[in-house]
Scaffold this active site. Sequence first.
Site, PDB file in Angstrom:
ATOM      1  N   GLU A  67       4.181 -38.416 -24.137  1.00  0.00           N
ATOM      2  CA  GLU A  67       5.546 -37.924 -24.329  1.00  0.00           C
ATOM      3  C   GLU A  67       5.771 -37.746 -25.818  1.00  0.00           C
ATOM      4  O   GLU A  67       5.280 -38.534 -26.631  1.00  0.00           O
ATOM      5  CB  GLU A  67       6.545 -38.932 -23.750  1.00  0.00           C
ATOM      6  CG  GLU A  67       8.011 -38.552 -23.883  1.00  0.00           C
ATOM      7  CD  GLU A  67       8.712 -39.134 -25.110  1.00  0.00           C
ATOM      8  OE1 GLU A  67       9.923 -38.934 -25.252  1.00  0.00           O
ATOM      9  OE2 GLU A  67       8.035 -39.785 -25.949  1.00  0.00           O
TER      10      GLU A  67
ATOM     11  N   CYS B 113       6.628 -39.968 -32.853  1.00  0.00           N
ATOM     12  CA  CYS B 113       7.244 -38.645 -32.920  1.00  0.00           C
ATOM     13  C   CYS B 113       7.667 -38.274 -34.327  1.00  0.00           C
ATOM     14  O   CYS B 113       7.971 -37.122 -34.590  1.00  0.00           O
ATOM     15  CB  CYS B 113       8.470 -38.604 -32.008  1.00  0.00           C
ATOM     16  SG  CYS B 113       9.841 -39.623 -32.597  1.00  0.00           S
TER      17      CYS B 113
ATOM     18  N   ARG C  71      18.835 -34.631 -24.047  1.00  0.00           N
ATOM     19  CA  ARG C  71      17.611 -35.056 -24.731  1.00  0.00           C
ATOM     20  C   ARG C  71      16.424 -34.249 -24.200  1.00  0.00           C
ATOM     21  O   ARG C  71      15.951 -34.475 -23.083  1.00  0.00           O
ATOM     22  CB  ARG C  71      17.383 -36.542 -24.502  1.00  0.00           C
ATOM     23  CG  ARG C  71      16.186 -37.149 -25.236  1.00  0.00           C
ATOM     24  CD  ARG C  71      15.984 -38.599 -24.794  1.00  0.00           C
ATOM     25  NE  ARG C  71      15.034 -39.308 -25.623  1.00  0.00           N
ATOM     26  CZ  ARG C  71      15.340 -39.958 -26.741  1.00  0.00           C
ATOM     27  NH1 ARG C  71      16.600 -39.990 -27.155  1.00  0.00           N
ATOM     28  NH2 ARG C  71      14.415 -40.593 -27.447  1.00  0.00           N
TER      29      ARG C  71
ATOM     30  N   ARG D 151      12.512 -33.334 -24.338  1.00  0.00           N
ATOM     31  CA  ARG D 151      11.235 -33.873 -24.780  1.00  0.00           C
ATOM     32  C   ARG D 151      10.101 -33.128 -24.086  1.00  0.00           C
ATOM     33  O   ARG D 151      10.272 -32.605 -22.984  1.00  0.00           O
ATOM     34  CB  ARG D 151      11.127 -35.381 -24.452  1.00  0.00           C
ATOM     35  CG  ARG D 151      12.051 -36.279 -25.279  1.00  0.00           C
ATOM     36  CD  ARG D 151      11.636 -36.276 -26.742  1.00  0.00           C
ATOM     37  NE  ARG D 151      12.411 -37.179 -27.575  1.00  0.00           N
ATOM     38  CZ  ARG D 151      13.499 -36.854 -28.244  1.00  0.00           C
ATOM     39  NH1 ARG D 151      13.988 -35.629 -28.144  1.00  0.00           N
ATOM     40  NH2 ARG D 151      14.117 -37.719 -29.019  1.00  0.00           N
TER      41      ARG D 151
END
Length: 337
Positions: A122, A79, A167, A169
């Site tokens: 992800e 990421c 969070r 994502r």
Amino acid sequence: MTYKYKSIDLFAGIGGIRLGFEKAFGKNIETAFISEIDLNAQKTYKANFNDKFEICGDITKIDEKNVPKFDICLAGFPCQSFSLAGKRLGFLDDYKGLSRGTLFFEVARICEYHKPKVIFCENVKGLLSHDKGRTYTIIKNRLEKELHYKVFEEVLNSRNFGVPQNRERIYIVAFREDIAPKQFKFPKSNISTTLKEIIEENEVSAKYYLSDTYLETLRRHRARHELKGNGFGYQIRSLDDVAGAIVCGGMGRERNLIIDKRLSDFTPVTHIKGQINREYVRKLTPREWARLQGFPDDYILPLADVHLYKQFGNTVTIPVITAIAKKIKEVLDCDEK
């Protein structure tokens, strides 16, 4: 024992995506191949999974023909190059001679050869908006137009899935065209919880409590930023609230401080400047970070704290993965009928 589906775990980290899928699929899934370049992550992974084969390292050096046949590709590709916390260089990002942004194409390379039923990825929410949306368009076009998958994506927040962490994502689910559903509905959840649900049951070591000197430094640092109109600084979270995102590299510990008045001995156990603060301000422990990501308490933490903070900041929220994996299983099971 015959498993219904075989999966591979790319950019495996400490196995968070795998755990989520195993929870959803039960005995109907078997991991056939693992790739993870970070040696410390490999150590934690091996401590928790009993595989009969070795973890492969650098994915760029793996010949796709040497990857066993599989049905599901799990890939939490790095990421850093897309994160709002990073430099947002995307496909231009170079790290130790490797372009981290292009590591997605390693996933595509392996999947183009094997043509699995599902590709699951992800990443950070910033992937969607990076380079005015062009980065994600490149990824989606590669999957849809070149590999012939139908792609679905959704941004989900961990705090809605039973963990006290704010969070967000992006989750990408790509089905091979011949089995792809017309629509894929991501799970909806509104299970809320608070930090007091994940706090260690017993008094924690004094090493997690900040020194009074460091706490004062944090206060001055925040005051300087506030004068400039910035919002940056340490944060003490209420136990009736949720944590901010724990992030890549293990940063953010000072953004998720708590007050825990159970400390009975203020004698420092590590070398610190000053004394342990008398306001009972402490960092969350690695076990608490593990719980923020939904890891079970029997998940083994074999390494020093510095590595564990990094690993749990880099990993995924297991209850979110499990919920999506259950939806994926429904599609695959329908195709089997």
